[in-house]
Design a protein around this motif. Structure first.
Motif, PDB file in Angstrom:
ATOM      1  N   GLY A  65     -38.493 -17.938 -48.486  1.00 49.74           N
ATOM      2  CA  GLY A  65     -38.950 -18.367 -49.798  1.00 49.74           C
ATOM      3  C   GLY A  65     -39.757 -17.302 -50.518  1.00 49.74           C
ATOM      4  N   LEU A  66     -40.568 -16.558 -49.777  1.00 50.63           N
ATOM      5  CA  LEU A  66     -41.425 -15.537 -50.385  1.00 50.63           C
ATOM      6  C   LEU A  66     -40.637 -14.354 -50.941  1.00 50.63           C
ATOM      7  N   GLN A  67     -39.344 -14.280 -50.637  1.00 48.09           N
ATOM      8  CA  GLN A  67     -38.526 -13.218 -51.210  1.00 48.09           C
ATOM      9  C   GLN A  67     -38.314 -13.416 -52.711  1.00 48.09           C
ATOM     10  N   THR A  68     -38.372 -14.672 -53.168  1.00 49.58           N
ATOM     11  CA  THR A  68     -38.141 -14.957 -54.590  1.00 49.58           C
ATOM     12  C   THR A  68     -39.257 -15.774 -55.233  1.00 49.58           C
ATOM     13  N   VAL A  69     -40.206 -16.276 -54.442  1.00 48.86           N
ATOM     14  CA  VAL A  69     -41.287 -17.116 -54.953  1.00 48.86           C
ATOM     15  C   VAL A  69     -42.601 -16.364 -54.808  1.00 48.86           C
ATOM     16  N   SER A  99     -46.638 -15.685 -54.284  1.00 45.94           N
ATOM     17  CA  SER A  99     -47.482 -16.195 -53.204  1.00 45.94           C
ATOM     18  C   SER A  99     -48.268 -17.439 -53.610  1.00 45.94           C
ATOM     19  N   SER A 100     -48.708 -17.528 -54.875  1.00 50.41           N
ATOM     20  CA  SER A 100     -49.482 -18.687 -55.296  1.00 50.41           C
ATOM     21  C   SER A 100     -48.628 -19.946 -55.330  1.00 50.41           C
ATOM     22  N   THR A 101     -47.388 -19.826 -55.830  1.00 51.03           N
ATOM     23  CA  THR A 101     -46.480 -20.977 -55.833  1.00 51.03           C
ATOM     24  C   THR A 101     -46.130 -21.381 -54.412  1.00 51.03           C
ATOM     25  N   SER A 102     -45.924 -20.389 -53.544  1.00 52.50           N
ATOM     26  CA  SER A 102     -45.641 -20.676 -52.137  1.00 52.50           C
ATOM     27  C   SER A 102     -46.798 -21.433 -51.497  1.00 52.50           C
ATOM     28  N   ALA A 103     -48.035 -21.013 -51.801  1.00 55.92           N
ATOM     29  CA  ALA A 103     -49.210 -21.686 -51.240  1.00 55.92           C
ATOM     30  C   ALA A 103     -49.290 -23.128 -51.717  1.00 55.92           C
ATOM     31  N   PHE A 104     -48.986 -23.358 -53.003  1.00 61.71           N
ATOM     32  CA  PHE A 104     -49.021 -24.714 -53.555  1.00 61.71           C
ATOM     33  C   PHE A 104     -47.967 -25.598 -52.898  1.00 61.71           C
ATOM     34  N   LEU A 105     -46.735 -25.109 -52.818  1.00 65.90           N
ATOM     35  CA  LEU A 105     -45.655 -25.911 -52.238  1.00 65.90           C
ATOM     36  C   LEU A 105     -45.903 -26.177 -50.755  1.00 65.90           C
ATOM     37  N   THR A 106     -46.424 -25.179 -50.043  1.00 62.92           N
ATOM     38  CA  THR A 106     -46.717 -25.362 -48.621  1.00 62.92           C
ATOM     39  C   THR A 106     -47.801 -26.412 -48.420  1.00 62.92           C
ATOM     40  N   GLY A 122     -40.131 -23.798 -60.132  1.00 66.09           N
ATOM     41  CA  GLY A 122     -38.738 -23.985 -60.531  1.00 66.09           C
ATOM     42  C   GLY A 122     -37.973 -24.753 -59.463  1.00 66.09           C
ATOM     43  N   LEU A 123     -36.663 -24.710 -59.571  1.00 66.66           N
ATOM     44  CA  LEU A 123     -35.817 -25.402 -58.599  1.00 66.66           C
ATOM     45  C   LEU A 123     -34.862 -24.422 -57.938  1.00 66.66           C
ATOM     46  N   GLY A 124     -35.333 -23.194 -57.751  1.00 64.66           N
ATOM     47  CA  GLY A 124     -34.503 -22.183 -57.123  1.00 64.66           C
ATOM     48  C   GLY A 124     -34.430 -22.350 -55.618  1.00 64.66           C
ATOM     49  N   VAL A 125     -33.622 -21.516 -55.006  1.00 66.55           N
ATOM     50  CA  VAL A 125     -33.436 -21.570 -53.553  1.00 66.55           C
ATOM     51  C   VAL A 125     -34.754 -21.294 -52.832  1.00 66.55           C
ATOM     52  N   GLY A 126     -35.538 -20.360 -53.360  1.00 64.84           N
ATOM     53  CA  GLY A 126     -36.813 -20.030 -52.729  1.00 64.84           C
ATOM     54  C   GLY A 126     -37.776 -21.196 -52.731  1.00 64.84           C
ATOM     55  N   GLU A 127     -37.849 -21.917 -53.856  1.00 63.72           N
ATOM     56  CA  GLU A 127     -38.731 -23.083 -53.925  1.00 63.72           C
ATOM     57  C   GLU A 127     -38.287 -24.182 -52.965  1.00 63.72           C
TER      58      GLU A 127
END
Length: 309
Positions: free
Chosen positions: A92-96, A98-105, A151-156
């Motif tokens: 996921g971090l390849q396209t998302v 770090s802040s969005t990754s932290a929120f989703l996690t 968004g609704l991408g593969v990374g998210e």
């Protein structure tokens, strides 16, 4: 005032142990960040958990002769969930960012009590739900305002699945904790996580890095930390509910921020407020009615292990 007097703040030794490992956990961020400039993530995770498995095996080698099918099965599924968490977050971090990754996690925090209710049929207490809300709000603040641009991408989607995998890992630990030996299952799950990470390297196009004392020293250091963390989680969740454990684990980025600040990083005011919310969530979740049983989970037998079903 009269209502508050009905409650008392009680931390069991298992809960204090979980709080302690979040400090260790938080310290790993800086080490991993440094190591990632010298190695790929899957190789590093594989080496880290291979070292953790070896350490646990040396410590608990006399117990391993009594390894049960339940411990083998439980260790395999927990180890698989650990691998899934790391691989999905990395992908996921390849396209998302770090802040969005932290929120989703961070979504694993409210997911745990929901799944515990649906799967284990254990409805969370009011104080636990309030603690979950505060901890999740704190994690969102730490992630920052940019995190909400989802968004609704593969990374998210991959990152959302990793949050679900974290919740499943915590629930699986609660499911197996009271019917297994903490040392034996720690050995199995670390070996499985390591093996799957190494096997996944070709699938993600990751090769073996050039030798560096940086990644080797970091991996060995984190192997010790991982052995301590996994064993403590398996031991403590014998008596700590999955929901309460999830709230405590939410303190990980707080300690990571504190240690990062000591290393020279600057924390924005919103992140500091988020840290206070997480601490408040842990405290509120520990408030128990003074005239009731201090824990909402059944206590194990004297040796900490129940007969396998």
């Amino acid at each position: 005032m009269h209502t508050l007097s009905k409650y008392k703040l009680v931390f069991s030794r298992q809960e204090l142990a979980l709080i302690a490992i979040t400090v260790v956990w938080g310290a790993t961020f800086l080490i991993i960040h440094t190591a990632m400039s010298h190695t790929g993530p899957l190789f590093f995770v594989g080496l880290r958990f291979l070292g953790a498995a070896a350490i646990c095996l040396v410590i608990f080698r006399k117990r391993m002769r009594h390894l049960t099918l339940t411990e083998l099965r439980g260790g395999a599924v927990i180890g698989t969930s650990i691998f899934v968490v790391f691989s999905l977050q990395t992908f996921g971090l390849q396209t998302v960012n770090s802040s969005t990754s932290a929120f989703l996690t961070a979504l694993y925090v409210p997911l745990v009590p929901l799944l515990q209710w649906l799967v284990l049929k254990r409805p969370p207490k009011t104080t636990t739900l309030v603690g979950v809300a505060l901890a999740f709000a704190g994690l969102v603040m730490i992630a920052g305002p940019d995190a909400l641009h989802v968004g609704l991408g593969v990374g998210e989607i991959a990152t959302l699945l990793s949050a679900f995998a974290i919740a499943v890992e915590i629930l699986l630990m609660s499911r197996y904790a009271t019917v297994v030996d903490s040392g034996r299952i720690s050995v199995v799950q670390c070996f499985v996580a390591s093996a799957l990470s190494f096997l996944a390297m070709p699938l993600f196009g990751e090769g073996i890095p050039d030798f560096s004392w940086v990644w080797l020293t970091a991996a060995l250091g984190l192997a010790v930390a991982s052995a301590l963390i996994q064993f403590t989680m398996n031991w403590a969740q014998k008596t700590v509910s999955a929901s309460r454990a999830a709230i405590i684990y939410a303190g990980e980025p707080v300690w990571g921020g504190i240690i990062g600040r000591m290393a020279g990083d600057r924390l924005p005011p919103l992140a500091l407020l988020g840290a206070l919310f997480i601490v408040a969530g842990v405290i509120v979740s520990e408030l128990k009615a003074a005239d009731k049983q201090p824990d909402d989970t059944p206590l194990p037998d004297d040796d900490g292990v129940r007969p396998a079903p």
